[in-house]
Design a protein around this motif. Structure first.
Motif, PDB file in Angstrom:
ATOM      1  N   LYS A   1       0.833  -1.207   0.000  1.00 23.53           N
ATOM      2  CA  LYS A   1       0.000   0.000   0.000  1.00 23.53           C
ATOM      3  C   LYS A   1       0.863   1.251   0.000  1.00 23.53           C
ATOM      4  O   LYS A   1       0.619   2.188  -0.779  1.00 23.53           O
ATOM      5  CB  LYS A   1      -0.933   0.000   1.202  1.00 23.53           C
ATOM      6  CG  LYS A   1      -1.791   1.260   1.292  1.00 23.53           C
ATOM      7  CD  LYS A   1      -2.689   1.254   2.525  1.00 23.53           C
ATOM      8  CE  LYS A   1      -3.476   2.564   2.615  1.00 23.53           C
ATOM      9  NZ  LYS A   1      -4.353   2.603   3.801  1.00 23.53           N
TER      10      LYS A   1
ATOM     11  N   GLU B   1     -12.258   6.791  -5.897  1.00 25.09           N
ATOM     12  CA  GLU B   1     -11.338   5.945  -5.133  1.00 25.09           C
ATOM     13  C   GLU B   1      -9.887   6.299  -5.427  1.00 25.09           C
ATOM     14  O   GLU B   1      -9.044   6.334  -4.521  1.00 25.09           O
ATOM     15  CB  GLU B   1     -11.598   4.466  -5.443  1.00 25.09           C
ATOM     16  CG  GLU B   1     -12.968   3.962  -5.018  1.00 25.09           C
ATOM     17  CD  GLU B   1     -14.053   4.224  -6.050  1.00 25.09           C
ATOM     18  OE1 GLU B   1     -15.197   3.817  -5.821  1.00 25.09           O
ATOM     19  OE2 GLU B   1     -13.747   4.840  -7.102  1.00 25.09           O
TER      20      GLU B   1
ATOM     21  N   PRO C   1     -16.066  -3.083   3.800  1.00 23.55           N
ATOM     22  CA  PRO C   1     -15.429  -1.886   3.249  1.00 23.55           C
ATOM     23  C   PRO C   1     -13.981  -1.759   3.716  1.00 23.55           C
ATOM     24  O   PRO C   1     -13.677  -1.966   4.887  1.00 23.55           O
ATOM     25  CB  PRO C   1     -16.297  -0.745   3.791  1.00 23.55           C
ATOM     26  CG  PRO C   1     -17.634  -1.370   4.047  1.00 23.55           C
ATOM     27  CD  PRO C   1     -17.336  -2.779   4.492  1.00 23.55           C
ATOM     28  N   ASP C   2     -13.098  -1.448   2.780  1.00 22.97           N
ATOM     29  CA  ASP C   2     -11.668  -1.406   3.092  1.00 22.97           C
ATOM     30  C   ASP C   2     -11.009  -0.392   2.188  1.00 22.97           C
ATOM     31  O   ASP C   2     -11.266  -0.369   0.979  1.00 22.97           O
ATOM     32  CB  ASP C   2     -11.068  -2.801   2.859  1.00 22.97           C
ATOM     33  CG  ASP C   2      -9.608  -2.868   3.258  1.00 22.97           C
ATOM     34  OD1 ASP C   2      -8.768  -2.492   2.421  1.00 22.97           O
ATOM     35  OD2 ASP C   2      -9.304  -3.284   4.388  1.00 22.97           O
ATOM     36  N   ASP C   3     -10.148   0.441   2.759  1.00 20.14           N
ATOM     37  CA  ASP C   3      -9.564   1.507   1.957  1.00 20.14           C
ATOM     38  C   ASP C   3      -8.421   1.052   1.057  1.00 20.14           C
ATOM     39  O   ASP C   3      -7.794   1.859   0.378  1.00 20.14           O
ATOM     40  CB  ASP C   3      -9.103   2.665   2.845  1.00 20.14           C
ATOM     41  CG  ASP C   3      -7.931   2.292   3.751  1.00 20.14           C
ATOM     42  OD1 ASP C   3      -7.516   1.115   3.754  1.00 20.14           O
ATOM     43  OD2 ASP C   3      -7.444   3.190   4.470  1.00 20.14           O
ATOM     44  N   THR C   4      -8.154  -0.270   1.063  1.00 22.91           N
ATOM     45  CA  THR C   4      -7.187  -0.796   0.097  1.00 22.91           C
ATOM     46  C   THR C   4      -7.893  -1.431  -1.099  1.00 22.91           C
ATOM     47  O   THR C   4      -7.234  -1.939  -1.991  1.00 22.91           O
ATOM     48  CB  THR C   4      -6.244  -1.822   0.749  1.00 22.91           C
ATOM     49  OG1 THR C   4      -7.021  -2.872   1.334  1.00 22.91           O
ATOM     50  CG2 THR C   4      -5.385  -1.170   1.818  1.00 22.91           C
ATOM     51  N   TYR C   5      -9.213  -1.405  -1.083  1.00 16.75           N
ATOM     52  CA  TYR C   5     -10.059  -1.754  -2.220  1.00 16.75           C
ATOM     53  C   TYR C   5      -9.842  -3.162  -2.746  1.00 16.75           C
ATOM     54  O   TYR C   5     -10.653  -4.045  -2.507  1.00 16.75           O
ATOM     55  CB  TYR C   5      -9.904  -0.722  -3.342  1.00 16.75           C
ATOM     56  CG  TYR C   5     -10.243   0.674  -2.881  1.00 16.75           C
ATOM     57  CD1 TYR C   5     -11.538   1.008  -2.506  1.00 16.75           C
ATOM     58  CD2 TYR C   5      -9.266   1.652  -2.771  1.00 16.75           C
ATOM     59  CE1 TYR C   5     -11.859   2.272  -2.048  1.00 16.75           C
ATOM     60  CE2 TYR C   5      -9.567   2.928  -2.320  1.00 16.75           C
ATOM     61  CZ  TYR C   5     -10.870   3.234  -1.953  1.00 16.75           C
ATOM     62  OH  TYR C   5     -11.179   4.483  -1.493  1.00 16.75           O
ATOM     63  N   TRP C   6      -8.767  -3.393  -3.492  1.00 20.45           N
ATOM     64  CA  TRP C   6      -8.611  -4.665  -4.205  1.00 20.45           C
ATOM     65  C   TRP C   6      -7.648  -5.648  -3.522  1.00 20.45           C
ATOM     66  O   TRP C   6      -7.540  -6.796  -3.948  1.00 20.45           O
ATOM     67  CB  TRP C   6      -8.132  -4.404  -5.629  1.00 20.45           C
ATOM     68  CG  TRP C   6      -6.728  -3.867  -5.708  1.00 20.45           C
ATOM     69  CD1 TRP C   6      -5.574  -4.585  -5.833  1.00 20.45           C
ATOM     70  CD2 TRP C   6      -6.327  -2.496  -5.670  1.00 20.45           C
ATOM     71  NE1 TRP C   6      -4.482  -3.748  -5.866  1.00 20.45           N
ATOM     72  CE2 TRP C   6      -4.915  -2.455  -5.768  1.00 20.45           C
ATOM     73  CE3 TRP C   6      -7.025  -1.290  -5.569  1.00 20.45           C
ATOM     74  CZ2 TRP C   6      -4.198  -1.255  -5.764  1.00 20.45           C
ATOM     75  CZ3 TRP C   6      -6.305  -0.096  -5.551  1.00 20.45           C
ATOM     76  CH2 TRP C   6      -4.916  -0.090  -5.653  1.00 20.45           C
TER      77      TRP C   6
ATOM     78  N   GLN D   1     -16.799  -2.580 -10.313  1.00 14.05           N
ATOM     79  CA  GLN D   1     -16.707  -2.710  -8.865  1.00 14.05           C
ATOM     80  C   GLN D   1     -15.252  -2.973  -8.469  1.00 14.05           C
ATOM     81  O   GLN D   1     -14.552  -3.720  -9.145  1.00 14.05           O
ATOM     82  CB  GLN D   1     -17.582  -3.868  -8.373  1.00 14.05           C
ATOM     83  CG  GLN D   1     -19.039  -3.745  -8.752  1.00 14.05           C
ATOM     84  CD  GLN D   1     -19.701  -2.529  -8.132  1.00 14.05           C
ATOM     85  OE1 GLN D   1     -19.519  -2.253  -6.944  1.00 14.05           O
ATOM     86  NE2 GLN D   1     -20.471  -1.811  -8.917  1.00 14.05           N
ATOM     87  N   LEU D   2     -14.812  -2.390  -7.370  1.00 15.41           N
ATOM     88  CA  LEU D   2     -13.449  -2.631  -6.886  1.00 15.41           C
ATOM     89  C   LEU D   2     -13.379  -3.751  -5.864  1.00 15.41           C
ATOM     90  O   LEU D   2     -12.294  -4.235  -5.546  1.00 15.41           O
ATOM     91  CB  LEU D   2     -12.873  -1.352  -6.279  1.00 15.41           C
ATOM     92  CG  LEU D   2     -12.442  -0.272  -7.275  1.00 15.41           C
ATOM     93  CD1 LEU D   2     -11.936   0.954  -6.531  1.00 15.41           C
ATOM     94  CD2 LEU D   2     -11.361  -0.811  -8.212  1.00 15.41           C
ATOM     95  N   GLN D   3     -14.528  -4.173  -5.357  1.00 13.15           N
ATOM     96  CA  GLN D   3     -14.578  -5.261  -4.391  1.00 13.15           C
ATOM     97  C   GLN D   3     -15.788  -6.141  -4.692  1.00 13.15           C
ATOM     98  O   GLN D   3     -16.805  -5.660  -5.210  1.00 13.15           O
ATOM     99  CB  GLN D   3     -14.684  -4.717  -2.965  1.00 13.15           C
ATOM    100  CG  GLN D   3     -13.442  -3.974  -2.496  1.00 13.15           C
ATOM    101  CD  GLN D   3     -13.644  -3.343  -1.125  1.00 13.15           C
ATOM    102  OE1 GLN D   3     -14.413  -2.396  -0.984  1.00 13.15           O
ATOM    103  NE2 GLN D   3     -12.964  -3.874  -0.123  1.00 13.15           N
TER     104      GLN D   3
END
Length: 288
Positions: free
Chosen positions: A132, A157, A219-224, A211-213
């Motif tokens: 990250k 995002e 929900p997560d701020d690192t998405y993928w 969609q990223l997830q």
């Protein structure tokens, strides 16, 4: 994972060559995280493409010295006698049950190829935070200098990633570099014991475009990153890795098997993929 992710989701073969094998110019914003390689219908076609893609380009100062390697040499030699490890989750990943079953079944085919597969995790902790920091810093470097009017055109995002990347300081980046070095050292030691590592390519089957997830994800701020836990560690380590189709879900979605080798050993990845392809063909092209 920008080769292995689409390859796994679409049921084709894709190989991320060792960093520097394929010259790149201009340099990616993600610097040494970014790798180049082909996506093809067959392993043989990928080997042919690598012959061309790896031709020298003096503008890339990070490129490996050109050796004139013919990646089709020895492609059909098989992998009998190689030391192979299988890690179902790298010791920390959460994997969809159906994906896990399909990949585990695919791994049993390697007994037919003359190898004994050992169940072994590589022994590193989840490097999500390390990746990250590198990726977010790269995104900030690529877009932070844009005027606000242009930043407003970014996907929300990505704009958030750029903003968070700008908050990183030099000590954050140095800590991530140290973590990356430790990961690379651990993997180099692992490949002293094994020639190949098998894992799922991805933790989930394909989901809707845009969609990223996957649906239902926390929900997560690192998405993928939670559904790509098998790809980014080997961007960090720069080792060659491929995704080869190994089965289909009940909904008809393709699942990929990842094959990883030590640095500079694309030949082993290609040989293993070709051997697997020969006994487990997965081509489902529609009749037109």
């Amino acid at each position: 994972g920008s080769i292995r992710i689409p390859a796994a989701f679409t049921g084709v073969f894709g190989i991320k060559a060792n960093f520097g094998r394929v010259p790149v110019y201009p340099e990616s914003a993600m610097r040494s995280l970014s790798h180049v390689g082909p996506m093809t219908r067959t392993v043989a076609d990928a080997a042919l493409m690598l012959n061309v893609l790896s031709l020298p380009d003096h503008r890339d100062h990070t490129a490996l010295p050109y050796q004139g390697i013919d990646f089709t040499d020895g492609l059909a030699d098989g992998i009998a006698g190689l030391r192979v490890a299988f890690s179902a989750d790298l010791g920390y990943a959460s994997v969809d049950d159906e994906v896990a079953r399909i990949v585990a079944d695919a791994v049993t085919a390697f007994a037919e190829l003359g190898v004994s597969v050992v169940h072994r995790d590589p022994g590193f902790e989840n490097p999500k935070g390390i990746f990250k920091t590198h990726w977010w810093a790269g995104a900030a470097g690529a877009f932070a200098h844009y005027p606000d009017s242009e930043k407003a055109k970014l996907e929300p995002e990505l704009a958030e990633i750029v903003a968070d990347g700008q908050k990183l300081d030099i000590m954050d980046y140095l800590a991530a570099m140290e973590g990356r070095t430790a990961l690379c050292s651990q993997l180099r030691s692992f490949f002293e014991e094994f020639d190949l590592l098998l894992t799922p390519s991805l933790a989930v089957p394909a989901f809707d475009v845009g969609q990223l997830q996957p649906p239902g994800s926390v929900p997560d701020d690192t998405y993928w990153m939670d559904w790509t836990p098998f790809t980014f560690p080997f961007n960090l380590s720069q080792q060659p890795a491929c995704s080869i189709p190994c089965g289909f879900t009940q909904d008809g979605l393709p699942v990929g098997l990842q094959i990883v080798a030590d640095n500079f050993r694309e030949d082993l990845v290609l040989r293993a993929a070709r051997a697997f392809e020969a006994i487990r063909p997965m081509d489902r092209r529609p009749d037109l």
